[in-house]
Design a protein around this motif. Structure first.
Motif, PDB file in Angstrom:
ATOM      1  N   ASP A 157       0.851  -1.188   0.000  1.00  0.00           N
ATOM      2  CA  ASP A 157       0.000   0.000   0.000  1.00  0.00           C
ATOM      3  C   ASP A 157       0.888   1.240   0.000  1.00  0.00           C
ATOM      4  O   ASP A 157       2.091   1.167   0.231  1.00  0.00           O
ATOM      5  CB  ASP A 157      -0.922   0.007   1.216  1.00  0.00           C
ATOM      6  CG  ASP A 157      -2.181   0.846   0.999  1.00  0.00           C
ATOM      7  OD1 ASP A 157      -2.288   1.544  -0.028  1.00  0.00           O
ATOM      8  OD2 ASP A 157      -3.055   0.812   1.873  1.00  0.00           O
ATOM      9  N   ARG A 160       1.243   6.704   4.067  1.00  0.00           N
ATOM     10  CA  ARG A 160       0.299   7.803   4.319  1.00  0.00           C
ATOM     11  C   ARG A 160       1.097   9.068   4.676  1.00  0.00           C
ATOM     12  O   ARG A 160       0.878   9.695   5.707  1.00  0.00           O
ATOM     13  CB  ARG A 160      -0.660   7.422   5.457  1.00  0.00           C
ATOM     14  CG  ARG A 160      -1.864   8.342   5.531  1.00  0.00           C
ATOM     15  CD  ARG A 160      -2.912   7.804   6.484  1.00  0.00           C
ATOM     16  NE  ARG A 160      -4.141   8.536   6.358  1.00  0.00           N
ATOM     17  CZ  ARG A 160      -4.504   9.506   7.189  1.00  0.00           C
ATOM     18  NH1 ARG A 160      -3.762   9.828   8.220  1.00  0.00           N
ATOM     19  NH2 ARG A 160      -5.640  10.140   6.993  1.00  0.00           N
ATOM     20  N   GLN A 212      -6.161  12.022   2.133  1.00  0.00           N
ATOM     21  CA  GLN A 212      -7.574  11.912   1.769  1.00  0.00           C
ATOM     22  C   GLN A 212      -7.941  10.499   1.324  1.00  0.00           C
ATOM     23  O   GLN A 212      -9.052  10.047   1.535  1.00  0.00           O
ATOM     24  CB  GLN A 212      -7.914  12.904   0.651  1.00  0.00           C
ATOM     25  CG  GLN A 212      -7.856  14.332   1.098  1.00  0.00           C
ATOM     26  CD  GLN A 212      -8.102  15.305  -0.058  1.00  0.00           C
ATOM     27  OE1 GLN A 212      -8.130  14.932  -1.224  1.00  0.00           O
ATOM     28  NE2 GLN A 212      -8.270  16.575   0.289  1.00  0.00           N
ATOM     29  N   HIS A 213      -7.012   9.794   0.720  1.00  0.00           N
ATOM     30  CA  HIS A 213      -7.296   8.492   0.137  1.00  0.00           C
ATOM     31  C   HIS A 213      -7.084   7.335   1.117  1.00  0.00           C
ATOM     32  O   HIS A 213      -7.809   6.347   1.076  1.00  0.00           O
ATOM     33  CB  HIS A 213      -6.418   8.276  -1.095  1.00  0.00           C
ATOM     34  CG  HIS A 213      -6.561   6.933  -1.721  1.00  0.00           C
ATOM     35  ND1 HIS A 213      -7.671   6.575  -2.458  1.00  0.00           N
ATOM     36  CD2 HIS A 213      -5.754   5.859  -1.716  1.00  0.00           C
ATOM     37  CE1 HIS A 213      -7.528   5.337  -2.889  1.00  0.00           C
ATOM     38  NE2 HIS A 213      -6.375   4.874  -2.458  1.00  0.00           N
ATOM     39  N   LEU A 214      -6.106   7.432   1.988  1.00  0.00           N
ATOM     40  CA  LEU A 214      -5.749   6.331   2.882  1.00  0.00           C
ATOM     41  C   LEU A 214      -6.322   6.576   4.267  1.00  0.00           C
ATOM     42  O   LEU A 214      -6.067   7.606   4.872  1.00  0.00           O
ATOM     43  CB  LEU A 214      -4.223   6.195   2.956  1.00  0.00           C
ATOM     44  CG  LEU A 214      -3.536   6.006   1.595  1.00  0.00           C
ATOM     45  CD1 LEU A 214      -2.048   6.225   1.719  1.00  0.00           C
ATOM     46  CD2 LEU A 214      -3.857   4.636   1.029  1.00  0.00           C
ATOM     47  N   ARG A 215      -7.086   5.622   4.781  1.00  0.00           N
ATOM     48  CA  ARG A 215      -7.733   5.835   6.083  1.00  0.00           C
ATOM     49  C   ARG A 215      -6.763   5.746   7.255  1.00  0.00           C
ATOM     50  O   ARG A 215      -7.033   6.257   8.331  1.00  0.00           O
ATOM     51  CB  ARG A 215      -8.904   4.884   6.274  1.00  0.00           C
ATOM     52  CG  ARG A 215      -8.558   3.519   6.752  1.00  0.00           C
ATOM     53  CD  ARG A 215      -9.787   2.702   7.124  1.00  0.00           C
ATOM     54  NE  ARG A 215      -9.434   1.322   7.199  1.00  0.00           N
ATOM     55  CZ  ARG A 215      -8.935   0.740   8.283  1.00  0.00           C
ATOM     56  NH1 ARG A 215      -8.762   1.427   9.380  1.00  0.00           N
ATOM     57  NH2 ARG A 215      -8.608  -0.532   8.258  1.00  0.00           N
ATOM     58  N   ALA A 216      -5.642   5.049   7.061  1.00  0.00           N
ATOM     59  CA  ALA A 216      -4.682   4.874   8.156  1.00  0.00           C
ATOM     60  C   ALA A 216      -3.311   4.568   7.569  1.00  0.00           C
ATOM     61  O   ALA A 216      -3.172   4.309   6.376  1.00  0.00           O
ATOM     62  CB  ALA A 216      -5.133   3.743   9.076  1.00  0.00           C
TER      63      ALA A 216
END
Length: 136
Positions: free
Chosen positions: A48, A51, A66-70
């Motif tokens: 992945d 971030r 904005q795209h990756l939650r964590a």
């Protein structure tokens, strides 16, 4: 189109581009053992984006947040808490915007040890409250 008899050379082996905790081209277990080489169990491989806007330069500066939650630490903890063991975190130079984590399933012995430690922590030695009878 390529002519008759022309072949495309195979890509170089990924392992030659991977560096891990043990150096060399091998993906060495986090604990320093070579268990991964002889283990025949399945693997979960996570790739992945970091971030971190400074590490992800192929997209806009706000994209990672904005795209990756964590981030990697959160995903590692979530996967480990669901019964997987971190094997290694290889660094692949060509994937400089990404991280890679390799997991294996917990062994039966590891599952039993986790359950025993949880029982020792007291979560199962408490009495189960009675369920009131349904009134009619």
């Amino acid at each position: 189109a390529a002519g008759a008899g022309a072949t495309t050379p195979p890509p170089p082996p990924l392992a030659s581009n991977v560096t891990g905790g043990g150096g060399g081209g091998d993906c060495v277990d986090v604990d320093g053992s070579d268990r991964m080489k002889s283990d025949t169990h399945s693997r979960l491989v996570v790739i992945d984006f970091h971030r971190d806007p400074e590490r992800v330069t192929s997209r806009g500066p706000d994209w990672p947040l904005q795209h990756l939650r964590a981030g990697q630490d959160v995903f590692r903890a979530e996967i480990v808490s669901s019964g997987w063991v971190l094997v290694c975190e290889p660094v692949i130079p060509e994937l400089n915007e990404n991280y890679v984590m390799v997991f294996r399933p917990q062994s039966d012995e590891e599952v039993a040890a986790d359950m025993a430690s949880a029982v020792g922590a007291g979560w199962t030695d408490k009495p189960i409250p009675a369920v009131p009878a349904a009134s009619s």
